[in-house]
Design an enzyme around this catalytic site. Sequence first.
Site, PDB file in Angstrom:
ATOM      1  N   LYS A 124      -7.674   7.965  -5.209  1.00 25.78           N
ATOM      2  CA  LYS A 124      -6.716   8.844  -4.537  1.00 25.78           C
ATOM      3  C   LYS A 124      -5.677   9.367  -5.529  1.00 25.78           C
ATOM      4  CE  LYS A 124      -8.288   7.201  -0.466  1.00 25.78           C
ATOM      5  NZ  LYS A 124      -8.985   7.950   0.580  1.00 25.78           N
ATOM      6  N   ASP A 136      -1.711  -2.663   1.018  1.00 23.38           N
ATOM      7  CA  ASP A 136      -2.749  -1.736   0.572  1.00 23.38           C
ATOM      8  C   ASP A 136      -2.047  -0.404   0.318  1.00 23.38           C
ATOM      9  OD1 ASP A 136      -4.793   0.089   0.251  1.00 23.38           O
ATOM     10  OD2 ASP A 136      -5.836  -0.398   2.113  1.00 23.38           O
ATOM     11  N   TRP A 181      -8.150   1.730   8.140  1.00 24.69           N
ATOM     12  CA  TRP A 181      -8.287   0.793   7.022  1.00 24.69           C
ATOM     13  C   TRP A 181      -7.535  -0.498   7.294  1.00 24.69           C
ATOM     14  CZ3 TRP A 181     -12.353   2.360   4.913  1.00 24.69           C
ATOM     15  CH2 TRP A 181     -12.615   3.731   4.831  1.00 24.69           C
TER      16      TRP A 181
END
Length: 355
Positions: A190, A166, A99
Amino acid sequence: MKKHNFYAGPSILSEYTINNTIEAVKDFAGTGLSILEISHRSKEFSAVIEEAAAMVKELLEVPEGYHVLFLGGGASLQFCMVPYNLLKNKAAYLDTGTWANKAIKEAKLFGDVDVVASSKEANYTFIPKDYVIPADADYFHITTNNTIYGTELRTDLDSPVPMVADMSSDIFSRPVDVSKYDLIYAGAQKNLAPAGVTLVIVKESAVGHVDRVIPTMLDYRTHISKGSMFNTPPVLPIYSALQTLKWYKEMGGVKKLEELDKAKAAALYDAIDSSKMFVGTTVAEDRSIMNVCFVMKPEYKELEKDFIDFASTKGIVGIKGHRSVGGFRASLYNAMPMSSVQVLIDAMKEFENNH
């Protein structure tokens, strides 16, 4: 049979969140309407989004001068929005996983990107530590938890330039010094809510400094000025997020959640480290407490599928590792109870004894 949900995302939610969301789907706030059909402009939903923003600020102790936004597009859209709004000349990025790498790719569309360090050559098995953040960078971007590879940054770094993070898969798992960041973003699926909403915490003074024209929907100022209501927001996930935030407060806040998360991860890592069959995939000092990645030792490699099948007979789901790592991944987000972790540990020991 009870299911033990170890999926990396969308992932386990608390019973509190699920049950309260079910009730709102049937009748939201006594309106006689479902949360699925309520006007986002109604006073009842306005109260939800305002309370959710206030709860984020309370739980993370967000200082003055920051705005809490609820946006669409997932963290992947933030890969683009961050440089669109903040990158004037050059940005610095730490490459710690898939990511982070995707965020770097997007940022290169808007200016120079200095990748200060990367662990890609080692299949992202550690977090790089010896690097220099250029003092002339507009910001320094980090990915705090790497779901695919199972590494995590659990401290707030010191940076000579503004930081962007992030925190999609570990937000609310530890106290955060928000004042060290100009912007924090997190996809909800999440540790917060069903997929469909992205949490953004942005410092007001960080925006409005680039020369480029920014499309309306991609400009943070648009959403700041409208309180996340410029267009129809993802109503249901925001409502569910509020329920999760309430549950976090009931649980004792992020310090208590961190204590519980550490205990769960420690138990599972201990089982891995003491096993003759299983072995971890990352260096011990950088292990994630959110995503525990492990494989079978070479002499047992052919039994990995058998173990997944065996685990399923115990109600264990979602432990298959990402294809780039293989093996297994157990995601231990805040809603994961220790009892489910123990079921996994017991299954590992039983399988090992049987073979």
